[in-house]
Each structure stands twice: as structure tokens, then as C-alpha cells.
Design an enzyme around this catalytic site. Structure first.
Site, mmCIF file in Angstrom:
data_model
loop_
_atom_site.group_PDB
_atom_site.id
_atom_site.type_symbol
_atom_site.label_atom_id
_atom_site.label_comp_id
_atom_site.label_asym_id
_atom_site.label_seq_id
_atom_site.Cartn_x
_atom_site.Cartn_y
_atom_site.Cartn_z
ATOM 1 N N GLU B 62 0.895 -1.334 -0.393
ATOM 2 C CA GLU B 62 0.041 0.463 0.383
ATOM 3 C C GLU B 62 0.791 1.325 0.001
ATOM 4 O O GLU B 62 -0.105 1.865 -0.965
ATOM 5 C CB GLU B 62 -1.059 0.285 1.403
ATOM 6 C CG GLU B 62 -1.954 -0.762 0.576
ATOM 7 C CD GLU B 62 -2.204 -2.980 1.015
ATOM 8 O OE1 GLU B 62 -0.905 -2.825 1.749
ATOM 9 O OE2 GLU B 62 -2.654 -3.449 1.160
ATOM 10 N N HIS B 131 -11.072 -5.444 8.790
ATOM 11 C CA HIS B 131 -12.211 -4.974 7.279
ATOM 12 C C HIS B 131 -12.948 -3.820 7.482
ATOM 13 O O HIS B 131 -13.475 -3.573 6.312
ATOM 14 C CB HIS B 131 -12.905 -5.886 6.614
ATOM 15 C CG HIS B 131 -10.616 -7.279 5.914
ATOM 16 N ND1 HIS B 131 -10.198 -7.804 7.123
ATOM 17 C CD2 HIS B 131 -10.903 -7.327 4.858
ATOM 18 C CE1 HIS B 131 -9.832 -8.179 6.255
ATOM 19 N NE2 HIS B 131 -10.013 -7.750 4.776
#
Lengths: 334, 328
Positions: B62, B131
Site C-alpha cells: 500500500e 475490514h
């Protein structure tokens, strides 16, 4: 003495003068900055590059003016060698509005869009992804040129180092990675922080051709950079150079330098890159004593003028504090 | 003009398609955006139209691919970077906060970073505590970036292009429970939309309910529940989390004299706290009741449905807060 020009660098007299001139500019500029720091003209962090000049000078002399440079918080040398006017760099050190970043960045954040000099990144390894992206843009736009990214060996312990090398290699991007290994990440020695102290070996595992060179020898650095940057420009993917170098001064002006042996520092100082190159160039009759004096005199004048320029300049008005947080039509948040 | 019915997911995809078709500098980059079609299937089919270079699978890095997006933006491209969920965006925070958000100011105005970062946010799909969080308020804290939260199919379709036209970094928060929502949209015509203003989704006179993202629907449901009790709610969809549109919020509170702020995120240090504070600062003497907040419970979002739902604002809890503001 070994012939340090024994490679493909074409050392004309003119080029030798230029290499010594650039190293002298960086060295004397920073010596002046240290003095100005004690006078409290310069504040904040001041990370000196003294001892490491051969790296910026050797590498940047191989780049074209439009090849992007991404550097670290120890970047005065890179900025000056890239061609940012010394007046503006000095004014930035003073925090003045005519500084290269309008005085907002100071020593650690020198930028110039005009010179494609993208800082001045004070997050260790934070510049590597940016360099990868600049190279990606060039590749997607069909522009054949290299992006050069400087960082220290401390960066090799960061995830961003590994992520970026992987991405550059995977996408075959035109990046020249230059690791200036001065053996200390602030106060932590390489051997105390990294399981494999060979940074170039770690780059090689990503399939990136890499080599380690003597970072105190400007000609060796230039030769390695020349080979690497040509390969990058030919579209052969990223290249990696590890330069073994040393900073003669402490990490920053706040650092009492308790973690290094004095004897170690003295040993490295015997391999001062400026002295090493100047002595060799004199012995090879590429330069004469008059050249050295002329360079010193010119540089002293340039620095004197830069200090006068910075002293006389104004600070940015406080009313402009919020300017350029975002682009003009957008509203600032309260 | 004909209308077409499409889902929020299809709206995002159409927006991506439009952007890729309109500007050669635009490309989409992220984990699983190409072969897989996007974790939420937003880019399904786009590689066939635009190729692997412009719909670019990135490794699980990321920080590097968000940073590379920033570098590419500096280098003249218009990248759209997709981050699979907001929880994963924490791995790229250095690049977003220390580079994207700072470069313009820190360089004295020399550099723009025209990047758009899209990420899925929020709970409601039983994806548990890594999440499901709503961290958009953290991004709303940072000067130098714009944060958008499309709550409707229309905004999902229309916000991307103006975001790409913004010379500064823009983050688009797509709530994971909205992707299957459907709505009618004009099939053609002007797709541009104002990305500076909040929207009033329901006019009302008694109390202002301020929400964003998936909570807008819940607030509208609460408003319908309260009609029978004679309470008329005005519902504001923030749409822009930074910079906040104070004007719309304050004008509504001045009209209704009561405010309930709904935020799926944790209460402490939340966007809801910021909005409540602004109302108090700017409209204190117009208030007939203290500002109420309905926020997510301060726990890591749990997996089982009953616990997850109990941790989130619901129409019932919003209605209860409205009644409290109305002293009912």
C-alpha cells in the site's frame, strides 16, 4: 597513489575543475551553515553532509537537467549540485520568503519544480515510492529519462524500501536508486540494526543490478552512476548503487555524537573526498594550485553573497500562513 | 433524456470508464483491480477496454503504490489509486499524510498532487475488526486533502470526475454496504457535480439530522419512522467530509433549532464531535436543545451479525436521539 580515474569517466581538466568546484561549494556552504546555526540564524534540524559530497557530485554530474531527483533531509548538497541557486537555498535555511520553498521547509525540505528537485523528504525511505511514481509517469508518457532517488542505509530497514524496489523491478521502471551508506542511521550503527549489512546485496534479491562503490572517491561514484544511468535510460529497468561513505559531523546540530569512536572518525577523515580528489588531480597535473585557490575564492564569494541575500530578505507575511494548503479556488477548512 | 437503472458499484465503474476514456493521463492502480476485477468488482471489464497499463494490478504494497501514485501525479499523470479497505490504508498513511497532503504547502506552492484515492469503508458485512472500520474522520483531520463520501448512486457516478479535476489529493470513501444499492440516473447529459457542498436529502422543520455515507439512508429511515409521531426531520448528507460545508449545516440548524449528528465511527475524537462543536460555536443561541450524537460503539467491530449491528447507528437509535432532542 592509485589512479582513481581508472574507468570510463572522461576526466578533462574542465570536468576536474567542475567536480572540485561542486564539492567545495557544498562543503563551504555547510561549514557556513554550521556557523550560522550557532548564531541562531538557522534553526530546527540541520543535517550536514560534510564528508559525503562526492556522492551527490559524482551522481548528479551524470544526470540531465530534466531527470528528477528525490532526496532526503540531508539534501543541501544535492540541491546545490542540481543547480538550485545558492541564494535561494541559503534563504530557505533562514526561513525567508525568497527561499527555494518560500522558507516553509527549511533545511530538510528544499524543493524546486523548475529543477525537478522533489525534496527534501524527512521520512526515512519516504522518497522511494515517489521516485518510483515519477519513473512510472515517464514510462507511461513515453519519456526516456531516469529518475534518481537518494537515501541513506537506514532506509533499507524500512518497508517502503523493499516495497519500492519490488515495484520498480516488477514494472521495469527507469529509477536509479542511490544508497548513501554512511554506516549510521542517526546513532545506530549498521551492524546493530540490519541482519544483512550489504545493502547492495539486498537490492540484488529483487533482480536489480546493483553495485557498491567507494563513496569517498568522486570518480568511482561518477563512473558507477554513469554506467547505471545509461542502463536505466536504455530501458533496462532500475539500477542500484550503494556508496560507502561517512559523515564527518554529528547527525544533526543536536547530536553529541556519543556513539562513534573518535579514532573511527579520524580514520575516515583521512579519506576526505575533496582532499583525495584534489591531491590526485594535482599529482595528475589536471589541476594546479592556482585552480584550487581560484575555486576557493569563487566559492567564498558565492557564499558571502548568499548570506547577504538571505539576511536582507523578508520573511513571508503571517497573513500568508494558510496560502497553498490547497489550490486557490478551494476553501480552507476552519 | 432516458434514464438507466444502475447499482452504486456500476456507478463507480461507469465513473471510472468515463475518466479513463476522457483523459489519457488517468489510470487505475491497486490490488486486484485488473485480473480479479476489483475486490468489490468495480473495475470488472475495464482492463479489456483500457489495457493492463491503465488498469494496473499492484502488489500488496500500500505504501509503495500509493506513494507511486503521488509520484506519478507529480510527474504529470492523473492516477486513481484503489485501496481495498480503509483499514489497509493505514499502511499507506505515511505517503498520504507526509507527502500528498504536505507537498503543496511545504514546497511553497510549487507542487500539486492531483491524485484520487478510492477506498472502501465501513461495517455491515460481517467482516470483523480489520475490514470494517470508519476511519474517514482521521482523513478529515488532515489539511491539504479533500475527502468525499458518496452516499448515493448519483454521487458515486458523478464525484470522480470533479475529484480528478481538483489539483489536490482527493480521497473518496465508498461504503462497503452501498455497492448493491440501486437507483435511476439519467443515462447521458451533464455528469458533473459540485464537490464542495453538502446536500439536503429531506426537508424538515423540527430537527436537523446530519449524516454521511451509509448513515444517510438510516437517517432517512428514522425520519420516516418519526412522521407518525409528528416530528419533521431535515436530513443533511455531508458528502464532503473535508472541507466541511458549515454553511449548509448551520443554515439548517438555524431553521430547526435542533441537531442530531450521526456517524458510524467511534464517538471519541470523531467527525461527529467536530460537527457538534461547530454547531455549538456558530449557532449556540439558535439551539433549543443540546446537540445529540449517534455514533458507533467504541469497540473493534465484531463478527457476529447481532453484535455488529448493535455496534452501529440504526434507524431506531437515530429516532431515539431525535426524540431526546425534541424532549419527547
Amino acid at each position: 597513489m592509485r589512479n582513481i580515474a581508472d574507468d570510463r569517466v572522461h576526466l578533462t581538466r574542465e570536468h576536474a575543475v567542475e567536480l572540485l568546484r561542486q564539492m567545495t561549494r557544498v562543503r563551504r556552504f555547510e561549514e557556513k551553515c554550521a556557523e550560522l546555526y550557532t548564531q541562531e540564524k538557522i534553526r530546527g534540524f540541520l543535517h550536514l553532509y560534510i564528508g559525503e559530497e562526492a556522492n551527490a557530485v559524482g551522481v548528479i554530474s551524470t544526470l540531465t537537467g530534466d531527470e528528477a531527483i528525490v532526496a532526503t533531509y540531508r539534501e543541501h548538497g544535492h540541491a546545490l549540485v542540481r543547480g538550485l541557486p545558492m541564494n535561494e537555498v541559503m534563504a530557505e535555511m533562514f526561513g525567508k520568503a525568497v527561499g527555494s520553498s518560500r522558507g516553509r521547509g527549511g533545511s530538510m525540505h528544499i524543493f524546486s519544480a523548475h529543477h525537478r528537485f522533489f525534496g527534501g523528504n524527512a521520512i526515512v525511505a519516504g522518497g522511494l515510492p515517489l521516485a518510483v511514481g515519477l519513473a512510472l509517469a515517464d514510462k507511461m508518457l513515453g519519456i526516456e529519462r531516469a529518475t534518481c532517488c537518494f537515501f541513506g542505509e537506514g532506509a533499507a530497514a524500512e518497508g517502503e524500501f523493499h516495497e519500492s524496489l519490488n515495484l520498480a523491478a516488477l514494472w521495469h521502471l527507469p529509477v536509479l536508486f542511490v544508497c548513501e551508506n554512511n554506516f549510521y542511521a542517526m546513532g545506530t550503527a549498521l551492524a546493530r540494526s540490519q541482519s544483512n549489512p550489504s545493502i547492495s546485496a539486498r537490492a540484488a534479491v529483487y533482480g536489480i543490478a546493483s553495485e557498491a562503490v567507494d563513496g569517498m572517491n568522486v570518480v568511482d561514484v561518477e563512473a558507477a552512476a554513469r554506467r547505471a544511468v545509461h542502463a536505466v535510460r536504455r530501458g533496462e529497468g532500475p539500477r542500484f548503487i550503494e556508496t560507502k561513505t561517512y559523515r564527518f559531523r554529528a547527525h544533526s546540530m543536536f547530536d553529541p555524537d556519543l556513539y562513534r569512536e573518535k579514532a573511527e572518525i579520524e580514520t575516515w577523515k583521512k579519506r576526505d573526498p575533496m582532499v583525495l580528489f584534489a591531491d590526485w588531480a594535482l599529482s595528475a597535473a589536471l589541476l594546479n594550485l592556482d585552480d584550487r585557490e581560484a575555486i576557493e575564492a569563487d566559492v567564498a564569494q558565492e557564499i558571502e553573497a548568499a548570506v547577504a541575500f538571505a539576511e536582507a530578505a523578508d520573511f513571508e507575511p503571517v497573513e500568508d500562513l494558510m496560502k497553498d494548503v490547497v489550490s486557490p479556488p478551494s476553501e480552507y477548512i476552519r | 433524456m432516458t434514464n438507466s437503472r444502475l447499482t452504486y458499484r456500476e456507478a463507480v465503474r461507469e465513473a471510472l470508464r468515463e475518466a479513463l476514456a476522457r483523459d489519457k493521463r488517468v489510470f487505475l492502480m491497486g490490488e486486484d483491480v485488473n485480473r480479479y476485477g476489483g475486490a468489490y468488482a468495480c473495475s470488472l471489464g475495464l482492463p479489456a477496454e483500457f489495457g493492463d497499463e491503465r488498469v494496473r494490478d499492484a502488489p500488496l504494497s500500500e505504501s509503495a503504490f500509493v506513494g507511486a501514485g503521488i509520484g506519478a501525479a507529480l510527474g504529470g499523470m492523473r492516477p486513481i489509486v484503489e485501496i481495498m479497505t480503509i483499514n489497509f490504508s493505514l499502511l499507506a498513511l505515511d505517503q498520504i499524510v507526509n507527502s500528498a497532503a504536505t507537498l503543496r504547502h511545504m514546497s511553497g506552492g510549487q507542487f500539486s498532487v492531483p491524485i484520487v484515492i478510492r477506498m472502501a469503508t465501513g461495517a455491515g458485512r460481517q467482516l470483523a475488526a480489520q475490514h470494517s472500520h470508519s476511519l474517514e474522520g482521521w482523513y478529515g483531520h488532515i489539511p491539504g486533502i479533500r475527502v468525499l463520501a458518496p452516499a448515493t448512486v448519483a454521487d458515486a457516478r458523478r464525484m470522480l470526475w470533479p475529484a480528478l479535476e481538483d489539483p489536490d489529493p482527493v480521497i473518496i470513501m465508498e461504503h462497503a454496504t452501498l455497492y448493491n444499492d440501486e437507483d435511476e440516473l439519467p443515462a447521458d447529459g451533464d455528469m458533473s457535480v459540485d464537490i464542495t457542498k453538502a446536500a439536503t436529502r429531506r426537508q424538515g422543520s423540527d430537527v436537523t439530522v446530519i449524516a454521511h455515507s451509509a448513515c444517510v439512508k438510516k437517517a432517512l429511515n428514522a425520519a420516516e419512522m418519526l412522521v407518525g409521531e409528528g416530528i419533521d426531520c431535515e436530513v443533511i448528507d455531508l458528502r464532503i467530509l473535508r472541507p466541511l460545508d458549515d454553511e449548509t449545516i448551520i443554515a439548517s440548524v438555524r431553521k430547526t433549532h435542533r441537531a442530531v449528528v450521526v456517524d458510524e465511527a467511534w464517538r471519541s475524537g470523531s467527525l461527529a464531535a467536530e460537527i457538534s462543536s461547530r454547531i455549538t460555536e456558530q449557532a449556540f443561541y439558535d439551539l433549543d436543545a443540546p446537540v445529540e450524537r449517534v455514533c458507533g460503539a467504541e469497540v473493534p467491530i465484531p463478527y457476529p451479525k447481532h453484535l455488529e449491528q448493535a455496534a452501529l447507528p440504526q434507524p431506531q437509535s437515530i429516532a431515539a436521539a431525535v426524540r431526546k432532542a425534541m424532549r419527547r
